[in-house]
Design a protein around this motif. Structure first.
Motif, PDB file in Angstrom:
ATOM      1  N   TRP A 134       0.843  -1.189   0.000  1.00 58.24           N
ATOM      2  CA  TRP A 134       0.000   0.000   0.000  1.00 58.24           C
ATOM      3  C   TRP A 134       0.882   1.244   0.000  1.00 58.24           C
ATOM      4  N   HIS A 135       0.422   2.275  -0.698  1.00 61.04           N
ATOM      5  CA  HIS A 135       1.092   3.568  -0.647  1.00 61.04           C
ATOM      6  C   HIS A 135       0.655   4.312   0.608  1.00 61.04           C
ATOM      7  N   GLN A 136       1.588   5.032   1.217  1.00 60.56           N
ATOM      8  CA  GLN A 136       1.299   5.682   2.489  1.00 60.56           C
ATOM      9  C   GLN A 136       0.350   6.872   2.350  1.00 60.56           C
ATOM     10  N   ASP A 137       0.386   7.570   1.219  1.00 57.66           N
ATOM     11  CA  ASP A 137      -0.318   8.847   1.106  1.00 57.66           C
ATOM     12  C   ASP A 137      -1.549   8.793   0.216  1.00 57.66           C
ATOM     13  N   ASN A 138      -1.406   8.298  -1.015  1.00 60.55           N
ATOM     14  CA  ASN A 138      -2.504   8.413  -1.982  1.00 60.55           C
ATOM     15  C   ASN A 138      -3.474   7.240  -1.951  1.00 60.55           C
ATOM     16  N   GLY A 139      -3.248   6.223  -1.139  1.00 57.85           N
ATOM     17  CA  GLY A 139      -4.179   5.109  -1.047  1.00 57.85           C
ATOM     18  C   GLY A 139      -4.113   4.142  -2.203  1.00 57.85           C
ATOM     19  N   CYS A 140      -3.117   4.250  -3.079  1.00 56.23           N
ATOM     20  CA  CYS A 140      -2.978   3.309  -4.190  1.00 56.23           C
ATOM     21  C   CYS A 140      -2.379   1.996  -3.699  1.00 56.23           C
ATOM     22  N   LEU A 141      -2.586   0.992  -4.517  1.00 57.54           N
ATOM     23  CA  LEU A 141      -2.107  -0.348  -4.186  1.00 57.54           C
ATOM     24  C   LEU A 141      -1.179  -0.815  -5.300  1.00 57.54           C
ATOM     25  N   TYR A 142      -0.038  -1.389  -4.931  1.00 54.39           N
ATOM     26  CA  TYR A 142       0.930  -1.899  -5.905  1.00 54.39           C
ATOM     27  C   TYR A 142       1.059  -3.410  -5.709  1.00 54.39           C
ATOM     28  N   SER A 143       1.059  -4.126  -6.813  1.00 55.37           N
ATOM     29  CA  SER A 143       1.140  -5.585  -6.761  1.00 55.37           C
ATOM     30  C   SER A 143       2.072  -6.081  -7.863  1.00 55.37           C
ATOM     31  N   CYS A 144       2.694  -7.243  -7.611  1.00 57.88           N
ATOM     32  CA  CYS A 144       3.563  -7.879  -8.606  1.00 57.88           C
ATOM     33  C   CYS A 144       3.168  -9.343  -8.729  1.00 57.88           C
ATOM     34  N   SER A 145       3.568  -9.950  -9.842  1.00 55.11           N
ATOM     35  CA  SER A 145       3.067 -11.286 -10.147  1.00 55.11           C
ATOM     36  C   SER A 145       4.098 -12.075 -10.927  1.00 55.11           C
ATOM     37  N   ASP A 146       3.771 -13.347 -11.142  1.00 54.65           N
ATOM     38  CA  ASP A 146       4.607 -14.201 -11.983  1.00 54.65           C
ATOM     39  C   ASP A 146       4.509 -13.844 -13.462  1.00 54.65           C
ATOM     40  N   ASP A 147       3.565 -12.982 -13.832  1.00 49.95           N
ATOM     41  CA  ASP A 147       3.439 -12.584 -15.245  1.00 49.95           C
ATOM     42  C   ASP A 147       4.405 -11.455 -15.620  1.00 49.95           C
ATOM     43  N   LYS A 148       5.419 -11.176 -14.756  1.00 50.55           N
ATOM     44  CA  LYS A 148       6.510 -10.225 -15.013  1.00 50.55           C
ATOM     45  C   LYS A 148       6.097  -8.762 -14.910  1.00 50.55           C
ATOM     46  N   HIS A 149       4.874  -8.463 -14.474  1.00 48.51           N
ATOM     47  CA  HIS A 149       4.385  -7.088 -14.477  1.00 48.51           C
ATOM     48  C   HIS A 149       4.159  -6.575 -13.060  1.00 48.51           C
ATOM     49  N   ILE A 150       4.202  -5.237 -12.955  1.00 51.98           N
ATOM     50  CA  ILE A 150       3.845  -4.514 -11.736  1.00 51.98           C
ATOM     51  C   ILE A 150       2.625  -3.660 -12.060  1.00 51.98           C
ATOM     52  N   VAL A 151       1.616  -3.703 -11.182  1.00 51.04           N
ATOM     53  CA  VAL A 151       0.351  -2.999 -11.430  1.00 51.04           C
ATOM     54  C   VAL A 151       0.112  -2.004 -10.307  1.00 51.04           C
ATOM     55  N   GLU A 152      -0.266  -0.790 -10.701  1.00 52.94           N
ATOM     56  CA  GLU A 152      -0.682   0.243  -9.756  1.00 52.94           C
ATOM     57  C   GLU A 152      -2.200   0.357  -9.821  1.00 52.94           C
ATOM     58  N   TRP A 153      -2.884   0.094  -8.682  1.00 54.72           N
ATOM     59  CA  TRP A 153      -4.338   0.047  -8.628  1.00 54.72           C
ATOM     60  C   TRP A 153      -4.886   1.303  -7.955  1.00 54.72           C
ATOM     61  N   ASN A 154      -6.046   1.717  -8.440  1.00 57.38           N
ATOM     62  CA  ASN A 154      -6.833   2.735  -7.759  1.00 57.38           C
ATOM     63  C   ASN A 154      -7.898   2.012  -6.949  1.00 57.38           C
ATOM     64  N   THR A 155      -7.757   2.007  -5.626  1.00 54.96           N
ATOM     65  CA  THR A 155      -8.662   1.213  -4.784  1.00 54.96           C
ATOM     66  C   THR A 155     -10.074   1.795  -4.709  1.00 54.96           C
ATOM     67  N   GLN A 156     -10.250   3.070  -5.054  1.00 50.32           N
ATOM     68  CA  GLN A 156     -11.594   3.651  -5.013  1.00 50.32           C
ATOM     69  C   GLN A 156     -12.411   3.262  -6.228  1.00 50.32           C
ATOM     70  N   THR A 157     -11.762   3.247  -7.400  1.00 55.49           N
ATOM     71  CA  THR A 157     -12.474   2.854  -8.623  1.00 55.49           C
ATOM     72  C   THR A 157     -12.286   1.382  -8.971  1.00 55.49           C
ATOM     73  N   CYS A 158     -11.372   0.691  -8.267  1.00 57.42           N
ATOM     74  CA  CYS A 158     -11.086  -0.733  -8.514  1.00 57.42           C
ATOM     75  C   CYS A 158     -10.601  -0.971  -9.945  1.00 57.42           C
ATOM     76  N   LYS A 159      -9.855  -0.019 -10.482  1.00 57.71           N
ATOM     77  CA  LYS A 159      -9.333  -0.141 -11.836  1.00 57.71           C
ATOM     78  C   LYS A 159      -7.816   0.030 -11.833  1.00 57.71           C
ATOM     79  N   VAL A 160      -7.200  -0.411 -12.941  1.00 59.60           N
ATOM     80  CA  VAL A 160      -5.751  -0.317 -13.078  1.00 59.60           C
ATOM     81  C   VAL A 160      -5.374   1.119 -13.419  1.00 59.60           C
ATOM     82  N   LYS A 161      -4.483   1.675 -12.623  1.00 57.38           N
ATOM     83  CA  LYS A 161      -4.012   3.035 -12.876  1.00 57.38           C
ATOM     84  C   LYS A 161      -2.794   3.029 -13.795  1.00 57.38           C
TER      85      LYS A 161
END
Length: 661
Positions: A134-161
Motif C-alpha cells: 500500500w502507498h502511504q499517502d494516496n491510497g494506491c495499491l501496488y502488486s507484482c506477479s509471476d506474469d513479469k508485471h507490476i500494477v498500480e491500482w486505484n482502490t476507489q475505482t477498482c481499476k488499473v491506474k
C-alpha cells in the motif's frame, strides 16, 4: 517506527504462511492459513476476532496479504447516515486488508464490516500475485506477479491506474520507500524505480534465488529535493529463498557499486522479517528475523558503510514446551511471526499452530545472548466442542469392501496362508465332530510375534516412505530415503513413485541443493534420475516453467560459478608452474656454481697429475733412447755379419776351402 513484515513474495511455497500485524498499534494479527481461511486475531487478548472464507478459497488460495495504512479510508459510494453501531468507530480504525490470490485477483476485505469490500480483477494480473504494498499517502495499491508485471491500482475505482513490465522473469517482491517516491522490485535483479516516471533509477545484483523480502532500513532526509541525489545514508534490506544471508544495500548517487555493503547471517531460511527504522545515522537498526526452524534472531547495528564479515545475531529467542513423563527434554515450539512494539523495547511473538496460535508480548533484554521461553500450549491446541454429540451413526461395511493400508494407493496386506491345522478344524466342523477345544483354536490361530511381523503390510519401502515424507513434510523420513548412494535403488524408487509426487520431490531437491556440498552431490543423482524417468510427464505440465524456475536459476548460478572457478583454477595452475620453474632455475644456477668450483679443483688435480705423467714420460723417453742406442749398436754388428754373409765372405780357413775343392 516498525516496518511491516508481511512483504514476502510467494509466501506459501517460498517463505512462510502469509501473515502480518496491523500498522502502528499492532492491535490485530491477520493470518491466511493453508486451508484458504483468513483469521484475524486480537493481539491483546489472544482471541479470534474474525474469520473469513473466500468463495474460491480452494482454487484461488491466498498467497500474500497487506494491511492498509490507518489513515487511508476507502470511500464506500454515496454518503449515508451512520447507524448507532457504527457511530463509535474512530477515524483511525483499521479498515481494509488486501489479499492476493494464486489466480491473479486481489480481494479487499473490510475488517470493520467483516465482509468482502471489493475485488480487483479487470486488467490486472494473469498469474499468481506474489506481493502487495500500500502507498502511504494516496491510497494506491501496488502488486507484482509471476506474469513479469507490476500494477498500480486505484482502490476507489477498482481499476488499473498503471501497468508496466518489472523484469524479464517473475517479480517476487515489492517495497515502497518511506517518503513514497521510490519503489523497489525484485526479480532476477533488484531495481529501484521512480514512481512518478516509472523509470529505473538503480540496478542491484540481487540473489541467486528468488527474493522473498524487501525493506527500507533508513528514512530519506526531508530536505532533499531531487530523488536520492547525494544521499549516502539510505539503505535497504533483502532476503531470498533458501538463503541464510540477509543482504544490506546502499543507494548512492554515483552508479558504481552494485554489491551489498553488509550482510546478516541466520540459522535457516527467513520466513518473517520485521525491523525498526532508524531516523538518523547514529541510531542503530533493530531487526527481528523468524527462521524456518522456529527461532527468532535479533540484530542491532548502526549502518555506517561497508562491512566485510557477516554479522551474527545479538540475541536468539526460542520457545519450548515442558517435557512430560520420563522424557524431560523440552520440545521446541515454532515461532510463526515476530514484530516490534511501538516502544522498540518489547516484541510480539506469535507461536504454536497456525489454526490456534498463541500471541505474547516479550520484553527484550540485550544482555542475554540466548533466551528460551518454556510455555505449555497443549490445551490451546485441542479443539473445543461447544455442543454435546448425541447422535452417532455407525457405518455399515460391506463384506466385499477392500481395506487399504497407508502407503501406495491399492496396496493391501498380504493374505494369511491357511495352515493344515486350520483345514482340519474346518473339516471337523463340517462333519459335525466334537467341539473344538480352546487349545486347538489358539494353535490354529498361530499367534506368533515373528510371523505377525512378517505378515504386516510393508510400508517401509522407499517409494512409500518418499511419498509419505513429501506429503507430511517429515524431515527424518525424507533423510532416510534421500541419503542413499545406491544408484540402482534411486532409479527403482523414482520409477515406482506416483506422478503427483514428482513436483514436490523436485522442490525438496531444490531446497537440499542449497545445503552442504556432500548433500548436494547426492541430490544431483536424484535430480538426474527424476528428469530422465519422468521427462514425458513433466513436459505435459502447463506451468512447468514457473514451477522449475527456482531450480533453473540455481543451476544457472552454479554453472556460472563453475566457469569462474575453472578460470581461477587455470590461473592458479599457471602460477604454480611458474613458481616451480623459477625454483628449478634457481636450483640449476646453484648447481652450476657448485659444478664450476668442482671443475676448478678437478683441473688443479688434473694439472698435478699431468706434471707427474710428464716426468714419467720423460724418464721413459730417456730409457727408450738408451735402449735404442744399444739396439743400434747391436744392429750395426748384426748388419756387418749379414753383409759379410751376403758377399760370400766367411771365417772359414783357406785350408778348408782347398779340402772342399
Amino acid at each position: 517506527m516498525a516496518a511491516g513484515g508481511g512483504g514476502f513474495g510467494d509466501p506459501l511455497s517460498r517463505a512462510g504462511i502469509p501473515c502480518a500485524f496491523s500498522p502502528h498499534s499492532q492491535a490485530y494479527f491477520a493470518l491466511a492459513s493453508t486451508d484458504g481461511h483468513l483469521r484475524v486475531w486480537e493481539t491483546g487478548s489472544n482471541r479470534l476476532h474474525q474469520e473469513y472464507v473466500p468463495s474460491a478459497h480452494l482454487t484461488g488460495t491466498c498467497t500474500c496479504l497487506a494491511w492498509a495504512p490507518a489513515r487511508v479510508q476507502a470511500k464506500e459510494g454515496p454518503q449515508r447516515k451512520k447507524r448507532k453501531s457504527e457511530a463509535t468507530e474512530t477515524s483511525n480504525q483499521i479498515d481494509l486488508l488486501a489479499l492476493g490470490t494464486a489466480v491473479g485477483s486481489i480481494l479487499l476485505y473490510s475488517t470493520v464490516k467483516g465482509e468482502l469490500h471489493s475485488k480487483l480483477i479487470s486488467g490486472g494480473h494473469e498469474n499468481r500475485v506474489n506481493c502487495i504494498q500500500w502507498h502511504q499517502d494516496n491510497g494506491c495499491l501496488y502488486s507484482c506477479s509471476d506474469d513479469k508485471h507490476i500494477v498500480e491500482w486505484n482502490t476507489q475505482t477498482c481499476k488499473v491506474k498503471c501497468k508496466w513490465k518489472g523484469d524479464n522473469s517473475s517479480v517476487s517482491s515489492l517495497c515502497i520507500s518511506p517518503d513514497g517516491k521510490m519503489l523497489l522490485s525484485a526479480g532476477r535483479t533488484i531495481k529501484l524505480w521512480v514512481l512518478e516516471t516509472k523509470e529505473v533509477y538503480r540496478h542491484f545484483t540481487g540473489h541467486a534465488t528468488p527474493v522473498s523480502s524487501l525493506m527500507f532500513t533508513t528514512i530519506r532526509p526531508p530536505n532533499e529535493s531531487q530523488p536520492f541525489d547525494g544521499i549516502t545514508g539510505l539503505y535497504f534490506l533483502s532476503g531470498a529463498v533458501h538463503d541464510r544471508l540477509l543482504n544490506v544495500w546502499q543507494v548512492r548517487s554515483e552508479n558504481k557499486e552494485k554489491n551489498a555493503v553488509m550482510s546478516f547471517t541466520v540459522t535457516d531460511e527467513p520466513v518473517y522479517i520485521d525491523l525498526a527504522l532508524s531516523e538518523n545515522k547514529d541510531e542503530p537498526v533493530k531487526l527481528a528475523v523468524v527462521c524456518r526452524d522456529g527461532q527468532v534472531h535479533l540484530f542491532e547495528h548502526i549502518l555506517n558503510g561497508f562491512c566485510k564479515k557477516p554479522l551474527t545475531s545479538n540475541c536468539t529467542i526460542q520457545i519450548a514446551a515442558p517435557g512430560k513423563g520420563k522424557k524431560l527434554t523440552p520440545k521446541p515450539i515454532p515461532v510463526l511471526a515476530a514484530g516490534f512494539c511501538s516502544d522498540k523495547m518489547s516484541l510480539l511473538l506469535v507461536y504454536g499452530n497456525w489454526f490456534q496460535p498463541s500471541i505474547e508480548r516479550v520484553a527484550l533484554n540485550s544482555k542475554e545472548p540466548h533466551m528460551c521461553l518454556i510455555r505449555d500450549i497443549s490445551n490451546s491446541w485441542a479443539p473445543k466442542v461447544e455442543t454435546a454429540i448425541t447422535k452417532v451413526r455407525t457405518p455399515v461395511m460391506n463384506s466385499e469392501a477392500k481395506v487399504l493400508v497407508p502407503g501406495i494407493p491399492g496396496h493391501r496386506a498380504p493374505s494369511k496362508p491357511v495352515t493344515p491345522q486350520t483345514e482340519d478344524l474346518e473339516t471337523k466342523r463340517k462333519l459335525g465332530g466334537n467341539e473344538v477345544s480352546i487349545e486347538e483354536r489358539l494353535g490354529a490361530m498361530d499367534i506368533d510375534s515373528k510371523k505377525e511381523k512378517n505378515n504386516l503390510p510393508q510400508t517401509n519401502s522407499f517409494p512409500v516412505l518418499l511419498t509419505q515424507g513429501l506429503e507430511s513434510n517429515d524431515f527424518e523420513m525424507l533423510n532416510k530415503v534421500l541419503q542413499t548412494k545406491n544408484t540402482n535403488l534411486i532409479k527403482k524408487t523414482v520409477l515406482r513413485m506416483p506422478l503427483h509426487a514428482v513436483i514436490p520431490l523436485l522442490q525438496e531437491l531444490t531446497k537440499r541443493l542449497q545445503g552442504h556440498p556432500n548433500s548436494a552431490a547426492l541430490m544431483v543423482q536424484w535430480l538426474k534420475c527424476v528428469l530422465m524417468v519422468h521427462a514425458s510427464y513433466l513436459s505435459t505440465l502447463p506451468d512447468l516453467v514457473s514451477q522449475l524456475r527456482t531450480l533453473y536459476q540455481l543451476m544457472d548460478s552454479r554453472v556460472r560459478t563453475f566457469q569462474k572457478l575453472s578460470h581461477l583454477h587455470g590461473k592458479l595452475i599457471l602460477l604454480i608452474t611458474q613458481v616451480k620453474s623459477s625454483e628449478e632455475e634457481s636450483d640449476d644456477e646453484i648447481a652450476d656454481k657448485d659444478s664450476d668450483d668442482n671443475w676448478d679443483e678437478d683441473e688443479e688435480e688434473q694439472g698435478s697429475e699431468k706434471d707427474e705423467d710428464a716426468d714419467e714420460e720423460d724418464n721413459e723417453d730417456e730409457d727408450e733412447d738408451a735402449e735404442e742406442k744399444e739396439e743400434e749398436e747391436n744392429g750395426e754388428d748384426r748388419d756387418g755379419t749379414s753383409d759379410k754373409e751376403l758377399n760370400g765372405d766367411s771365417d772359414l780357413d783357406p785350408g778348408n776351402e782347398s779340402e772342399e775343392e
